[in-house]
Design a protein around this motif. Structure first.
Motif, PDB file in Angstrom:
ATOM      1  N   LEU A 224     -10.015  23.782  27.957  1.00  0.00           N
ATOM      2  CA  LEU A 224     -10.370  25.197  27.926  1.00  0.00           C
ATOM      3  C   LEU A 224     -11.348  25.546  29.037  1.00  0.00           C
ATOM      4  N   LYS A 225     -12.246  24.647  29.360  1.00  0.00           N
ATOM      5  CA  LYS A 225     -13.195  24.910  30.444  1.00  0.00           C
ATOM      6  C   LYS A 225     -12.478  25.058  31.778  1.00  0.00           C
ATOM      7  N   ARG A 226     -11.445  24.263  31.998  1.00  0.00           N
ATOM      8  CA  ARG A 226     -10.674  24.416  33.234  1.00  0.00           C
ATOM      9  C   ARG A 226      -9.956  25.759  33.276  1.00  0.00           C
ATOM     10  N   THR A 227      -9.579  26.266  32.104  1.00  0.00           N
ATOM     11  CA  THR A 227      -8.903  27.561  32.047  1.00  0.00           C
ATOM     12  C   THR A 227      -9.842  28.695  32.437  1.00  0.00           C
ATOM     13  N   LEU A 228     -11.148  28.491  32.315  1.00  0.00           N
ATOM     14  CA  LEU A 228     -12.113  29.511  32.715  1.00  0.00           C
ATOM     15  C   LEU A 228     -12.088  29.779  34.217  1.00  0.00           C
ATOM     16  N   LYS A 229     -11.437  28.935  34.970  1.00  0.00           N
ATOM     17  CA  LYS A 229     -11.341  29.167  36.416  1.00  0.00           C
ATOM     18  C   LYS A 229     -10.479  30.376  36.743  1.00  0.00           C
ATOM     19  N   VAL A 230      -9.690  30.816  35.786  1.00  0.00           N
ATOM     20  CA  VAL A 230      -8.869  32.013  35.988  1.00  0.00           C
ATOM     21  C   VAL A 230      -9.776  33.231  35.856  1.00  0.00           C
ATOM     22  N   MET A 231      -9.854  34.004  36.910  1.00  0.00           N
ATOM     23  CA  MET A 231     -10.794  35.130  36.938  1.00  0.00           C
ATOM     24  C   MET A 231     -10.166  36.375  36.316  1.00  0.00           C
ATOM     25  N   HIS A 232     -10.107  36.369  34.994  1.00  0.00           N
ATOM     26  CA  HIS A 232      -9.616  37.548  34.270  1.00  0.00           C
ATOM     27  C   HIS A 232     -10.410  37.686  32.983  1.00  0.00           C
ATOM     28  N   GLY A 233     -10.895  38.892  32.707  1.00  0.00           N
ATOM     29  CA  GLY A 233     -11.817  39.105  31.603  1.00  0.00           C
ATOM     30  C   GLY A 233     -11.233  38.795  30.240  1.00  0.00           C
ATOM     31  N   ILE A 234     -10.013  39.263  29.961  1.00  0.00           N
ATOM     32  CA  ILE A 234      -9.424  39.053  28.640  1.00  0.00           C
ATOM     33  C   ILE A 234      -9.140  37.576  28.415  1.00  0.00           C
ATOM     34  N   LEU A 235      -8.585  36.905  29.404  1.00  0.00           N
ATOM     35  CA  LEU A 235      -8.288  35.482  29.249  1.00  0.00           C
ATOM     36  C   LEU A 235      -9.569  34.686  29.022  1.00  0.00           C
ATOM     37  N   GLN A 236     -10.610  34.976  29.801  1.00  0.00           N
ATOM     38  CA  GLN A 236     -11.871  34.257  29.634  1.00  0.00           C
ATOM     39  C   GLN A 236     -12.476  34.513  28.261  1.00  0.00           C
ATOM     40  N   LEU A 237     -12.336  35.728  27.751  1.00  0.00           N
ATOM     41  CA  LEU A 237     -12.900  36.045  26.434  1.00  0.00           C
ATOM     42  C   LEU A 237     -12.304  35.158  25.350  1.00  0.00           C
ATOM     43  N   TYR A 238     -10.971  35.000  25.344  1.00  0.00           N
ATOM     44  CA  TYR A 238     -10.340  34.202  24.294  1.00  0.00           C
ATOM     45  C   TYR A 238     -10.596  32.707  24.481  1.00  0.00           C
ATOM     46  N   VAL A 239     -10.794  32.276  25.711  1.00  0.00           N
ATOM     47  CA  VAL A 239     -11.193  30.885  25.940  1.00  0.00           C
ATOM     48  C   VAL A 239     -12.588  30.648  25.385  1.00  0.00           C
ATOM     49  N   LEU A 240     -13.502  31.564  25.662  1.00  0.00           N
ATOM     50  CA  LEU A 240     -14.884  31.413  25.192  1.00  0.00           C
ATOM     51  C   LEU A 240     -14.961  31.475  23.666  1.00  0.00           C
ATOM     52  N   LYS A 241     -14.100  32.284  23.046  1.00  0.00           N
ATOM     53  CA  LYS A 241     -14.061  32.301  21.585  1.00  0.00           C
ATOM     54  C   LYS A 241     -13.684  30.939  21.024  1.00  0.00           C
ATOM     55  N   LEU A 242     -12.701  30.300  21.638  1.00  0.00           N
ATOM     56  CA  LEU A 242     -12.272  28.976  21.178  1.00  0.00           C
ATOM     57  C   LEU A 242     -13.360  27.936  21.397  1.00  0.00           C
ATOM     58  N   LEU A 243     -14.096  28.051  22.489  1.00  0.00           N
ATOM     59  CA  LEU A 243     -15.193  27.112  22.728  1.00  0.00           C
ATOM     60  C   LEU A 243     -16.343  27.359  21.752  1.00  0.00           C
ATOM     61  N   LYS A 244     -16.591  28.622  21.441  1.00  0.00           N
ATOM     62  CA  LYS A 244     -17.697  28.938  20.536  1.00  0.00           C
ATOM     63  C   LYS A 244     -17.499  28.321  19.157  1.00  0.00           C
ATOM     64  N   MET A 245     -16.273  28.421  18.619  1.00  0.00           N
ATOM     65  CA  MET A 245     -16.058  27.973  17.255  1.00  0.00           C
ATOM     66  C   MET A 245     -16.170  26.463  17.092  1.00  0.00           C
ATOM     67  N   GLN A 246     -16.068  25.706  18.185  1.00  0.00           N
ATOM     68  CA  GLN A 246     -16.143  24.253  18.062  1.00  0.00           C
ATOM     69  C   GLN A 246     -17.403  23.669  18.681  1.00  0.00           C
ATOM     70  N   THR A 247     -18.297  24.511  19.197  1.00  0.00           N
ATOM     71  CA  THR A 247     -19.482  24.011  19.895  1.00  0.00           C
ATOM     72  C   THR A 247     -20.354  23.135  19.003  1.00  0.00           C
ATOM     73  N   LYS A 248     -20.536  23.542  17.756  1.00  0.00           N
ATOM     74  CA  LYS A 248     -21.432  22.796  16.869  1.00  0.00           C
ATOM     75  C   LYS A 248     -20.914  21.401  16.544  1.00  0.00           C
ATOM     76  N   TYR A 249     -19.606  21.173  16.750  1.00  0.00           N
ATOM     77  CA  TYR A 249     -19.032  19.869  16.446  1.00  0.00           C
ATOM     78  C   TYR A 249     -18.952  18.962  17.671  1.00  0.00           C
ATOM     79  N   LEU A 250     -19.301  19.476  18.843  1.00  0.00           N
ATOM     80  CA  LEU A 250     -19.142  18.695  20.074  1.00  0.00           C
ATOM     81  C   LEU A 250     -20.345  17.813  20.377  1.00  0.00           C
ATOM     82  N   GLY A 251     -21.418  17.987  19.653  1.00  0.00           N
ATOM     83  CA  GLY A 251     -22.561  17.102  19.834  1.00  0.00           C
ATOM     84  C   GLY A 251     -23.629  17.681  20.743  1.00  0.00           C
ATOM     85  N   ARG A 252     -24.838  17.162  20.581  1.00  0.00           N
ATOM     86  CA  ARG A 252     -25.987  17.665  21.331  1.00  0.00           C
ATOM     87  C   ARG A 252     -25.862  17.378  22.817  1.00  0.00           C
ATOM     88  N   GLN A 253     -25.322  16.220  23.137  1.00  0.00           N
ATOM     89  CA  GLN A 253     -25.216  15.856  24.543  1.00  0.00           C
ATOM     90  C   GLN A 253     -24.268  16.794  25.293  1.00  0.00           C
TER      91      GLN A 253
END
Length: 800
Positions: free
Chosen positions: A655-684
């Motif tokens: 998903l982070k690689r998908t953020l390279k696409v410079m479009h607002g709507i696409l980036q928004l849905y990528v960031l939503k997917l990253l947000k929901m799993q951030t707490k499970y990815l660990g402190r590091q």
């Protein structure tokens, strides 16, 4: 500060994409994508069929010179010819009708003129009953060819095997697409009655089966191998447009949501996600440490590159007053592992680890850049709070300050300090109740009190009618669509024994000419991209409309998508060079319809192979990516077990690689997917990806008491994951059985027969045990028991 380009270490450049996300591409492009380049020679067969028919009618083959009365007379004659038993004559008439639906392109001088005649002819064809006739023709072709395909090997199928079906589907598609385009201007259209009648015919057909369900059945048969000759691209495109016309697109969804919320007594103050995201300025993607090191080594000592990284973060320059705090923070946190993280200037230039967050805490009115020169202060979304979150806040506060809970009490604040009162008021101010919550609560009440709870009336909407028609075979339809998506994905490796989606693009004989081979290669890639576009749009439309109609209809199709491995499939699709996929345009405008047949055509050479338009992206590819990201969000939102699937399949770097696409709507849905799993990815991971987290804070809606970045969700314990899915499945099955099943209900909940005549007249089968001890029962229960028959037979009043 906004940047239109962003240089990456692999020498690729991500440009700002001026892409407008909509239900479909332009009408011109949608019609052009119906035809493969290898079908171009068949267009001349349509003209030949028309000329032959006009000759048989003793008329000149010039449609434009005929009167409206002659037009109708010819169409009715062709309609009669469609019903003859001779297949050759039948298909000759079908080709003639296809030529008319294509706008009589042999008689026009421009594509605009062709579209005008296409619109006029389609409306006339529909008024004469051609659409219904071609549905019958489709039924005949499916039945006649099913037996013939039993002995056909999947590897032997080519373009010639689907000729008749492609003619029929093309006519149906053109009529549907013209009606859809006309629906966009319905208020000013002179064909308003035709469009409304067409939409009603799709939902309430004269025959038993919906055309949408019939096409889904074709998709299922194709994937099962029983009909390998079906032209899947045309089937899927027609299926997509039929759903879009029948149920509606984004505008219809917006209006229906407003109406349904008003009927449920809910407010309509929340922003529309797509409308807000359209004006979002895309952010420069967080550069990974690997990209930074590679570029830093190639330009060692290059100060401007380091400064560009600081600019791309769109942050203020650090103030001296924060230096001591930053130094202490870096000392306490220790080294940072950026193996898969963002570039951290703190690791290289002693900048702040939390520089991104300083703007949020020091300046709450942060500036968000838009497409225009105007600046919008504040975050783009109003925050939300669920009722569940407010209840949890009250329970925790009462336990802490009072020492007990008040189950079901959401108002009492006695004994709580003033700051808790203020916090509770803020939470209630931003509380948002979704339609899904209301529907689930109603279903729980019915399950708990089935006798006393009144069943809400079922709205006979287009979505409800479609769901009832799809319900019995919905799992098979979902699996079939995902199979096709898997084979069409650019990351898949097609095996010899898999389904052949290229059967309607491959010619019977392959040319060894290099130009023709290059043309076929482009056509194959274009064919796959169109299929991905159609499948992603179909799935998204079904999910959106089912969720709006009833949440358990949405959950039913969602669970089957998840069980069919839709989540890893989408991640596999995104796990590619996404920039290359979006920027590569597999199209040759020279061969697009109607350009390929209007006017004199020069010979095709290699000079025509610099392909694509002037845009820096492929419309259908970025449309498909956004659709798939939205589907992934729909499947995983508030589902902890599915969010853990994202973590297990290591979706974060994809998903982070998908953020390279410079479009607002696409980036928004990528960031939503990253947000929901951030707490499970660990402190590091969080320490290494602070800029990604900063983008999430800036662009994704806030949940006021959701500590998504650093907290531990008590509802997300691993041992609860399976229970969560099973509980959901029970609720969905209970909903489907109650509303759509004729199965036997619980006998204890059935009404009791209180009629003496029917009860005494019923035949009761006595058991063998009772017959054996009948005399004992008679002695104990009848003869030895005194019964006052007068009192028993006297009318009495029941007192409750």
């Amino acid at each position: 500060m906004a940047f239109d380009t962003f240089a990456l270490s692999d020498s690729s450049v991500c440009s700002y994409l001026d892409f407008v996300y909509d239900d479909t591409d332009t009408h011109f492009n949608e019609i052009a994508e119906l035809y493969s380049y290898t079908e171009q020679y068949e267009l001349q067969l349509n003209v030949k069929a028309f000329e032959d028919q006009m000759q048989s009618y003793n008329l000149r083959p010039v449609w434009q010179n005929l009167t409206i009365h002659q037009h109708k007379s010819i169409i009715y004659k062709l309609l009669d010819q469609l019903e003859v038993s001779n297949k050759e004559l039948r298909m000759k008439a079908a080709r003639c009708i296809l030529y008319l639906a294509q706008g009589c392109w042999a008689e026009v001088q421009s594509d605009k003129e062709q579209q005008e005649w296409e619109r006029t002819n389609v409306m006339l064809l529909y008024e004469c009953g051609i659409f219904s006739a071609f549905i019958e023709l489709l039924n005949i072709e499916i039945e006649n060819n099913t037996a013939a395909s039993a002995d056909m090997k999947k590897t032997d199928v080519s373009l010639a095997d689907s000729t008749d079906l492609r003619v029929i589907l093309s006519v149906l598609y053109i009529i549907t697409e013209v009606m859809r385009e006309e629906f966009k201007h319905l208020d000013d259209s002179i064909y308003k009655h035709n469009v409304e009648a067409f939409k009603d015919e799709l939902i309430n057909p004269c025959e038993d089966e919906l055309l949408i369900v019939k096409l889904l059945g074709m998709v299922t048969c194709f994937c099962s191998g029983s009909a390998p000759y079906f032209p899947m691209k045309k089937v899927l495109l027609l299926l997509w447009k039929l759903i879009l016309v029948s149920l509606g697109g984004m505008e219809t969804l917006r209006e229906l949501k407003k109406i349904y919320r008003e009927q449920a007594g809910l407010d309509n103050l929340q922003e529309d996600t797509i409308e807000v995201a359209k004006i979002m300025r895309p952010s420069s993607p967080p550069t990974s440490a690997t990209d930074y090191i590679d570029t830093h080594n190639s330009k060692k000592g290059s100060r401007p590159f380091r400064r560009s990284l600081l600019k791309q973060s769109s942050l203020d320059e650090p103030n001296l007053e924060y230096e001591s705090g930053r130094a202490m923070l870096i000392k306490n946190e220790g080294g940072i592992d950026t193996s898969e993280g963002d570039v951290d200037e703190g690791a290289f230039d002693n900048q702040s680890l939390l520089g991104d967050f300083r703007n949020y805490y020091d300046n709450p009115n942060i500036i968000v850049e838009q497409d225009t020169s105007a600046k919008m202060k504040g975050l783009p979304w109003a925050p939300k709070v669920r009722q569940k979150d407010v209840d949890m806040f009250l329970d925790v506060s009462r336990l802490k300050f009072v020492g007990y809970k008040l189950q079901g009490d959401r108002d009492s604040v006695a004994g709580l300090p003033q700051p808790i009162h203020e916090g509770l008021n803020i939470l209630k101010r931003y509380m948002y109740t979704s339609l899904s919550e209301v529907q689930i609560q109603k279903e729980e009440e019915i399950a708990k009190n089935p006798m006393s709870t009144q069943e809400p009336p079922i709205r006979q909407t287009a979505t409800e009618i479609l769901y009832q028609a799809m319900l019995s075979n919905l799992p098979q339809h979902v699996i079939a669509l995902l199979k096709i998506l898997l084979v069409a994905a650019p990351t898949s490796r097609v095996k010899a024994d898999s389904i052949n989606i290229l059967s309607d693009v491959m010619p019977e004989e392959f040319s060894e000419d290099s130009v023709q081979s290059a043309k076929l290669g482009v056509d194959v890639d274009r064919h796959k991209e169109i299929i991905v576009k159609a499948v992603s749009a179909i799935l998204l439309l079904l999910l959106k409309h089912f969720k709006l109609n009833h949440v358990y209809q949405f959950e039913f199709i969602s669970q089957h998508l998840v069980f069919a491995n839709c989540i890893p499939l989408i991640l596999k699709f995104l796990n590619q060079n996404i920039l290359s996929y979006i920027e590569t345009k597999h199209s040759i405008p020279f061969f697009d319809f109607p350009i390929c047949v209007i006017g004199e055509q020069p010979g095709f050479t290699m000079d025509h192979l610099p392909i694509g338009e002037n845009q820096n992206y492929s419309w259908r590819n970025i449309f498909s990516c956004i659709n798939l990201l939205r589907i992934l969000n729909k499947l995983t939102k508030w589902k902890h077990s599915r969010i853990m699937m994202l973590v297990v399949f290591k979706s974060a770097p994809i998903l982070k690689r998908t953020l390279k696409v410079m479009h607002g709507i696409l980036q928004l849905y990528v960031l939503k997917l990253l947000k929901m799993q951030t707490k499970y990815l660990g402190r590091q991971w969080r320490k290494a990806n602070m800029k990604t987290i900063s983008l999430i804070y800036a662009k994704v809606r806030h949940r006021l008491n959701d500590d998504w970045a650093f907290g531990n969700d008590l509802d997300a314990r691993p041992w609860n994951f399976q229970v969560e899915e099973c509980t959901l499945r029970e609720g969905v099955d209970r909903f489907n059985n109650r509303r759509y099943s004729n199965a036997v209900k619980d006998e204890e909940l059935e009404p009791v027969d209180t009629s003496i005549t029917s009860v005494l007249g019923a035949n009761v089968e006595l058991t063998d045990e009772f017959k054996q001890h009948y005399e004992l029962w008679l002695q104990q229960e009848v003869l030895q028991t005194s019964i006052n028959w007068d009192e028993l037979l006297a009318p009495t009043k029941c007192i409750f």
